[in-house]
Each structure stands twice: as C-alpha cells, then as structure tokens.
Design an enzyme around this catalytic site. Structure first.
Site, PDB file in Angstrom:
ATOM      1  N   ARG A  24      42.308  36.866  27.879  1.00  0.00           N
ATOM      2  CA  ARG A  24      43.167  38.024  27.578  1.00  0.00           C
ATOM      3  C   ARG A  24      43.259  38.334  26.082  1.00  0.00           C
ATOM      4  O   ARG A  24      44.296  38.782  25.588  1.00  0.00           O
ATOM      5  CB  ARG A  24      44.585  37.810  28.124  1.00  0.00           C
ATOM      6  CG  ARG A  24      44.666  37.728  29.614  1.00  0.00           C
ATOM      7  CD  ARG A  24      44.297  39.051  30.299  1.00  0.00           C
ATOM      8  NE  ARG A  24      44.481  38.953  31.717  1.00  0.00           N
ATOM      9  CZ  ARG A  24      43.542  38.518  32.558  1.00  0.00           C
ATOM     10  NH1 ARG A  24      42.354  38.159  32.118  1.00  0.00           N
ATOM     11  NH2 ARG A  24      43.789  38.460  33.849  1.00  0.00           N
ATOM     12  N   GLU A  42      52.249  38.566  28.670  1.00  0.00           N
ATOM     13  CA  GLU A  42      50.920  39.179  28.746  1.00  0.00           C
ATOM     14  C   GLU A  42      51.073  40.661  28.464  1.00  0.00           C
ATOM     15  O   GLU A  42      50.221  41.300  27.869  1.00  0.00           O
ATOM     16  CB  GLU A  42      50.352  38.962  30.152  1.00  0.00           C
ATOM     17  CG  GLU A  42      48.849  38.980  30.198  1.00  0.00           C
ATOM     18  CD  GLU A  42      48.290  40.132  30.979  1.00  0.00           C
ATOM     19  OE1 GLU A  42      48.651  41.286  30.667  1.00  0.00           O
ATOM     20  OE2 GLU A  42      47.483  39.886  31.876  1.00  0.00           O
ATOM     21  N   SER A  82      50.508  41.813  35.316  1.00  0.00           N
ATOM     22  CA  SER A  82      51.066  40.483  35.074  1.00  0.00           C
ATOM     23  C   SER A  82      51.976  40.521  33.849  1.00  0.00           C
ATOM     24  O   SER A  82      51.594  41.045  32.809  1.00  0.00           O
ATOM     25  CB  SER A  82      49.955  39.471  34.808  1.00  0.00           C
ATOM     26  OG  SER A  82      49.171  39.298  35.964  1.00  0.00           O
TER      27      SER A  82
HETATM   28  N1  EPU Z   1      51.178  32.254  43.528  1.00  0.00           N
HETATM   29  C1  EPU Z   1      52.343  31.803  44.074  1.00  0.00           C
HETATM   30  N2  EPU Z   1      53.438  32.639  44.074  1.00  0.00           N
HETATM   31  C2  EPU Z   1      53.385  33.885  43.527  1.00  0.00           C
HETATM   32  C3  EPU Z   1      52.187  34.329  42.961  1.00  0.00           C
HETATM   33  C4  EPU Z   1      51.092  33.493  42.968  1.00  0.00           C
HETATM   34  O1  EPU Z   1      52.428  30.676  44.549  1.00  0.00           O
HETATM   35  O2  EPU Z   1      54.413  34.562  43.552  1.00  0.00           O
HETATM   36  C5  EPU Z   1      49.997  31.380  43.539  1.00  0.00           C
HETATM   37  C6  EPU Z   1      48.893  31.959  44.421  1.00  0.00           C
HETATM   38  O3  EPU Z   1      49.071  31.611  45.761  1.00  0.00           O
HETATM   39  C7  EPU Z   1      47.659  31.370  43.811  1.00  0.00           C
HETATM   40  C8  EPU Z   1      48.011  31.207  42.343  1.00  0.00           C
HETATM   41  O4  EPU Z   1      49.438  31.292  42.262  1.00  0.00           O
HETATM   42  O5  EPU Z   1      47.397  30.094  44.337  1.00  0.00           O
HETATM   43  C9  EPU Z   1      47.359  32.246  41.461  1.00  0.00           C
HETATM   44  O6  EPU Z   1      47.792  33.551  41.864  1.00  0.00           O
HETATM   45  P1  EPU Z   1      46.809  34.820  41.865  1.00  0.00           P
HETATM   46  O7  EPU Z   1      45.565  34.475  42.624  1.00  0.00           O
HETATM   47  O8  EPU Z   1      47.604  35.989  42.304  1.00  0.00           O
HETATM   48  O9  EPU Z   1      46.344  34.988  40.404  1.00  0.00           O
HETATM   49  P2  EPU Z   1      47.165  35.051  39.063  1.00  0.00           P
HETATM   50  O10 EPU Z   1      46.658  33.937  38.202  1.00  0.00           O
HETATM   51  O11 EPU Z   1      48.628  35.127  39.309  1.00  0.00           O
HETATM   52  C10 EPU Z   1      45.461  36.559  37.790  1.00  0.00           C
HETATM   53  C11 EPU Z   1      45.617  37.642  36.761  1.00  0.00           C
HETATM   54  C12 EPU Z   1      45.758  39.008  37.424  1.00  0.00           C
HETATM   55  C13 EPU Z   1      44.596  39.234  38.386  1.00  0.00           C
HETATM   56  C14 EPU Z   1      44.608  38.108  39.436  1.00  0.00           C
HETATM   57  C15 EPU Z   1      43.490  38.232  40.440  1.00  0.00           C
HETATM   58  C16 EPU Z   1      46.765  36.693  34.806  1.00  0.00           C
HETATM   59  C17 EPU Z   1      48.071  36.519  34.109  1.00  0.00           C
HETATM   60  N3  EPU Z   1      46.814  37.381  35.967  1.00  0.00           N
HETATM   61  O12 EPU Z   1      46.707  36.463  38.483  1.00  0.00           O
HETATM   62  O13 EPU Z   1      45.678  39.968  36.383  1.00  0.00           O
HETATM   63  O14 EPU Z   1      44.726  40.487  39.035  1.00  0.00           O
HETATM   64  O15 EPU Z   1      44.441  36.844  38.719  1.00  0.00           O
HETATM   65  O16 EPU Z   1      42.330  37.689  39.975  1.00  0.00           O
HETATM   66  O17 EPU Z   1      45.735  36.223  34.317  1.00  0.00           O
HETATM   67  C18 EPU Z   1      46.902  41.280  34.857  1.00  0.00           C
HETATM   68  O18 EPU Z   1      46.295  40.671  33.976  1.00  0.00           O
HETATM   69  O19 EPU Z   1      47.753  42.173  34.599  1.00  0.00           O
HETATM   70  C19 EPU Z   1      46.652  40.924  36.244  1.00  0.00           C
HETATM   71  C20 EPU Z   1      47.303  41.482  37.252  1.00  0.00           C
END
Ligand code: EPU
Length: 307
Positions: free
Chosen positions: A175, A294, A224
């Site tokens: 990022r 972020e 995010s």
């Molecule tokens: N999870 C939970 N509870 C929640 C949300 C997530 O337990 O309320 C768990 C999920 O089950 C999963 C893990 O946390 O095991 C990761 O969650 P997710 O796959 O949704 O990915 P993330 O790391 O939360 C990142 C990016 C998103 C992107 C998604 C999809 C960041 C901060 N966020 O989210 O990017 O869309 O991966 O690849 O890096 C953004 O940057 O604005 C954004 C939305």
C-alpha cells in the site's frame, strides 16, 4: 480562504477558473467532510506541473483527488487547493500488451478494456473503485496482487516539470510507493500478459463474487480503514475485538467486514474518526496490535497515538 491574487495565479496556471469553498463530501465515496478553499480541474501534465509550481511559490498546500474512494475529509475541510485531473488524464491506449493511460482513468474501466483485449493482469483489481493514479500512488491491491505487479513506467508531474520513472524506481511496498517529493502520478504504462478475453472475464467474475461475499457492497464506505499489520488481518483483529456493529452517530463498523466503516446516513468525519479511535483502542487492548490507517486523512484529523 485564499487571497484573490493567489487564487488568480493558481487559476492562470491551471488554465481555467476554479470553485471556491467547494464541498468535498460529494467527491468521496464515504460522503462526509467539509469544503476545499479552492478546487481546480487541470487537463494536461504541463498545466499540472505549472499549477504545482504556482502552489509552491504561493505556499498553498495541495491535494490531488481521484475518485475519493480511500479518503476521509475533516469536517473543517481543507484550507488549500484540491486538484482534480481531467482532459488528457482521462485518455488511454492499448499497444500490444501495453496500456498507456492517464492517471484519472478508472481502474474498473481499464480492467474491462484489458479483458476485452484478452490481456491478463488487472482481474484482481477490477473492483477497486479508484483511479489508476490513486492506485499507483498507494499501490492498491486485492487477492494477493497489486498494481505494482504490472506497472513498468510512470510519468510524474513535479513543480514546473514532468519526469518518467520506472516501476523499479518507485520501490513499491504494501500500500505504498516512494514518489519523489511534491510529485503527482500523471500517466502510467502497464504491461499485461497475453490471454483470452473469456479467461480474463471469467477470472474477473470470480474475484467480483468473492469481493461481494466478503465486503459491504453498495454501501458508502472508504474501503479498508486500517492497513493489515505484518502477518495479521486488520479485519480479523477488529472482528475478534468485538467491533462489528459498533456505532458513533451514523458511522457504523460493517457487520459484513470489520475493517469497513459504513456511512449509514449523515455521518460526520468526527463520527468516523471517533469510531476509528475506539476500535483501534479495543484492538490494542485485546491483541497488542497498533492499527494504522489505510484511509487517507485530509485536513485536521488527529488520530492520537495510543498510550
Ligand atoms: N476476517 C474476519 N472478520 C472480518 C473480516 C475478515 O475474520 O470481519 C478474516 C477473513 O475471514 C479472512 C481474513 O480476515 O480470513 C482476511 O480478510 P479478507 O480476505 O477480507 O482480506 P483483508 O486482508 O481484510 C485485503 C485488502 C482489501 C482487499 C481484500 C481482498 C487490506 C487492508 N485490505 O482485505 O483491500 O479487497 O484483501 O483481497 O490490505 C482496500 O485496500 O481498501 C481493500 C478493500
């Protein structure tokens, strides 16, 4: 409030009149916050370089706004200049496996065009509601991929000049990237991989439905809110700290994904910031992780350190 002579100099550099005290909430996906002292549209890299030089001469702080999808503007607004890229910045062309594009083109549009041309590399990013320039500046990513993977060259505007940098020179990280001081991404060259229109479209559809299932689709959010700390997921940490459904005013932690704040009505930036503070504290107390925003905070938006 900018002095009228300062405003006139900025408008001359941009080549067109600006909008004074322009409310910024409609320029953001979250839909809250105050006004910019001056908003100017600019149509070419040369004009942009001239505008940055004029702003520098007059000591006017500036900010480039894309689709405002990763942005929280203070209720007290922004006392400087907000620049919106238009004109040339909205054009792009495909040549073989390369796409050369202005910074104001929407990622979703580029991804759809690449798909039609049978070019692979933007499928995971198609649902990110941002512009290409914003995506490069913050190395936007999803599903393990990021824009950095396909960027080969970037033209930046700096005060009074433009420069071309290679993807490697930008030293992308999670990022983030290392843009020179006072540089704005103006044009980008991407290199994609040959595939077929059907394969790329099918992959895009898959990522689209994964995103729809795990994120609050159709709500007013800024994506995010916090970065993932190394080796952990901000969403999971927030969820485990019991943040889902927490509210301050009309700002609510999404019940679908805990790293999203939804503006359920007339949330103010102060509501959103207070909710961020409360959640950050909860996560810190529960897990010892210090979450960093972020979302870009514009204006007077102090997120105090936790002590
Ligand atoms: N999870 C939970 N509870 C929640 C949300 C997530 O337990 O309320 C768990 C999920 O089950 C999963 C893990 O946390 O095991 C990761 O969650 P997710 O796959 O949704 O990915 P993330 O790391 O939360 C990142 C990016 C998103 C992107 C998604 C999809 C960041 C901060 N966020 O989210 O990017 O869309 O991966 O690849 O890096 C953004 O940057 O604005 C954004 C939305």
């Amino acid at each position: 409030m900018l002095e009228s002579t300062v405003r006139a100099e900025l408008e001359r550099a941009a080549g067109k009149p600006g909008r004074v005290d322009e409310p910024l909430a409609p320029y953001t996906t979250l839909g809250c916050g105050g006004a910019a002292a001056l908003l100017l549209e600019v149509d070419s890299s040369e004009r942009l370089a001239a505008l940055l030089a004029a702003a520098g001469r007059r000591d006017v702080p500036w900010f480039i706004i894309g689709r405002g999808s990763n942005l929280l503007v203070a209720d007290s607004g922004w006392p400087g200049l907000v620049v919106k890229l238009a004109g040339d910045f909205k054009s792009f062309s495909i040549n073989g496996e390369r796409i050369e594009s202005g910074a104001a083109v929407n990622l979703s549009k580029l991804a759809a065009t690449a798909a039609q041309a049978g070019l692979s590399g933007l499928e995971t990013l198609a649902q990110i509601p941002g512009t290409l320039g914003g995506a490069v500046a913050m190395n936007a990513g999803a599903f393990g991929a990021a824009i950095a993977d396909v960027v080969i060259a970037v033209e930046v505007a700096v005060p009074g000049a433009t420069r071309v940098l290679s993807g490697t020179q930008l030293r992308f990280s999670y990022r983030d990237c290392e843009l020179p001081a006072d540089a704005v991404v103006s044009r980008v060259t991407l290199e994609l991989a040959p595939s077929t229109a059907e394969t790329v479209a099918a992959a895009m559809k898959g990522f689209q439905s994964r995103r729809r299932d795990s994120q609050p689709a159709g709500s007013r959010t800024c994506g995010s809110v916090f970065k993932n700390p190394p080796g952990a997921s901000a969403g999971r940490l927030l969820d485990e700290a019991g943040c889902k459904g927490m509210r301050v005013g009309d700002a609510e932690i999404s019940t679908v994904h805990a790293n999203f704040i939804v503006n359920t009505g007339a949330a103010t930036a102060a509501d959103v910031l207070e909710l961020m503070r409360q959640c950050r504290r909860r996560v810190f107390e529960k897990s010892g992780n210090l979450l960093e925003p972020e979302v870009r905070l514009l204006g007077d938006m102090p997120l105090e350190p936790l002590t």
